[in-house]
Design an enzyme around this catalytic site. Structure first.
Site, short mmCIF file in Angstrom:
data_model
loop_
_atom_site.label_atom_id
_atom_site.label_comp_id
_atom_site.label_asym_id
_atom_site.label_seq_id
_atom_site.Cartn_x
_atom_site.Cartn_y
_atom_site.Cartn_z
N ARG A 181 0.83 -1.26 -0.69
CA ARG A 181 -0.06 0.12 -0.44
C ARG A 181 1.11 1.25 -0.27
O ARG A 181 -0.10 2.18 -0.89
CB ARG A 181 -1.04 -0.01 1.19
CG ARG A 181 -2.36 -1.22 1.08
CD ARG A 181 -3.73 -0.55 1.84
NE ARG A 181 -3.81 0.27 2.42
CZ ARG A 181 -4.68 0.56 2.89
NH1 ARG A 181 -4.19 0.49 4.14
NH2 ARG A 181 -5.25 2.11 2.84
N CYS A 239 -1.42 5.64 9.00
CA CYS A 239 -1.16 4.61 8.68
C CYS A 239 -2.21 4.91 7.61
O CYS A 239 -2.81 6.16 6.60
CB CYS A 239 -2.02 3.44 9.41
SG CYS A 239 -3.55 4.28 10.25
#
Length: 283
Positions: A181, A239
């Protein structure tokens, strides 16, 4: 960064002993997974004795515009009301756990610390560690007397988008998401793939051993040093939505390092703002 605290983790055997004391800690069950169902059914099938279920999506997060991120911080008054529903009182010690290596329990740990609760620890290894240590489980819903705790935000450092960008440029901004990611190879939930320019990939799963427990402090300290975390360097963490970033902060404090600043909006907020640049590939 704020000063280091004593260990934010508690072992299963230590929790069992604490629950036998005249004034045991308040135990919170924070089972949750990204894209999964709420954990209440699992809680009612079996939980640590005296535990109260906490819903991350509705009690540990607010709701706002996409540019606020997927899990913005709940309002201060909302968190206080929820904590009173959990039975929390001023001065309570708190233990939080989940069934996913502490990655969701850390959200409760960080939020309560941020709101002024000093004694909050995460059950190392979560529910699996409790069961492996021979801990009993209770089943069914739990009713608890309403508490009277008073909460106030501001005890821990936070970042907004500008602060995150500045930290990436002049300090170390750790990205707690999976490496794929970070690199932008996949993006299952946010509108754009990639990472905040200048950030450093630091998947929080790499802070864990194969048993789901946190690595020893020396190994964690070595890992963060290799990522550029050094005395005098400003450190931030983010995050996807601010949940696993709290677990990165937990790992840093477990290593004996100062508490980093957390970007609550994280990449879900950043990537929803077209004015914010996104970087692809490995940093």
């Amino acid at each position: 960064m704020t000063a280091p605290q004593t260990s934010p983790l508690i072992a299963a055997a230590e929790l069992a002993a604490a629950l036998a004391l005249p004034h045991p800690p308040r135990v919170l069950d924070v089972r949750w997974k990204l894209g999964g169902h709420p954990g209440r059914p699992e809680f009612e099938r079996g939980h640590v004795p005296t535990a109260v279920y906490v819903d991350l999506d509705t009690e540990l997060a607010g709701h706002g515009e996409p540019t606020d991120g997927r899990h913005p911080l709940p309002g201060e008054a909302d968190l206080q009301a929820a904590a009173r529903d959990w039975g929390m009182r001023d001065g309570d010690a708190v233990v939080v756990y989940d069934d996913f290596s502490g990655t969701s329990a850390a959200r409760a740990w960080w939020l309560l610390r941020h709101a002024g609760v000093d004694d909050v620890r995460v059950l190392d290894g979560g529910l699996a560690a409790w069961v492996a240590a021979g801990g009993a489980l209770e089943a069914g819903p739990v009713q608890t007397a309403r508490g009277d705790i008073h909460l106030q935000y501001g005890a821990l450092p936070t970042l907004d988008a500008d602060g995150a960008a500045d930290t990436a440029e002049h300090g170390v901004l750790l990205d707690a998401r999976a490496g794929e990611r970070f690199r932008g190879e996949v993006e299952p939930v946010d509108p754009r793939a990639g990472h905040i320019p200048g950030a450093v990939s630091a998947p929080t799963t790499e802070n864990l051993g194969g048993d789901g427990r946190m690595l020893p402090p020396v190994e964690l300290a070595d890992r963060f040093a290799a990522l550029g975390v050094r005395p005098g360097v400003v450190v931030g963490v983010y995050c996807g939505s601010g949940v696993t970033a709290a677990h990165e902060a937990l790992a840093m404090v477990s290593a004996g390092l100062p508490m980093p600043a957390l970007y609550p909006g994280s990449f879900s907020a950043w990537s929803n703002d077209p004015a914010r640049p996104v970087e692809l590939g490995a940093a």
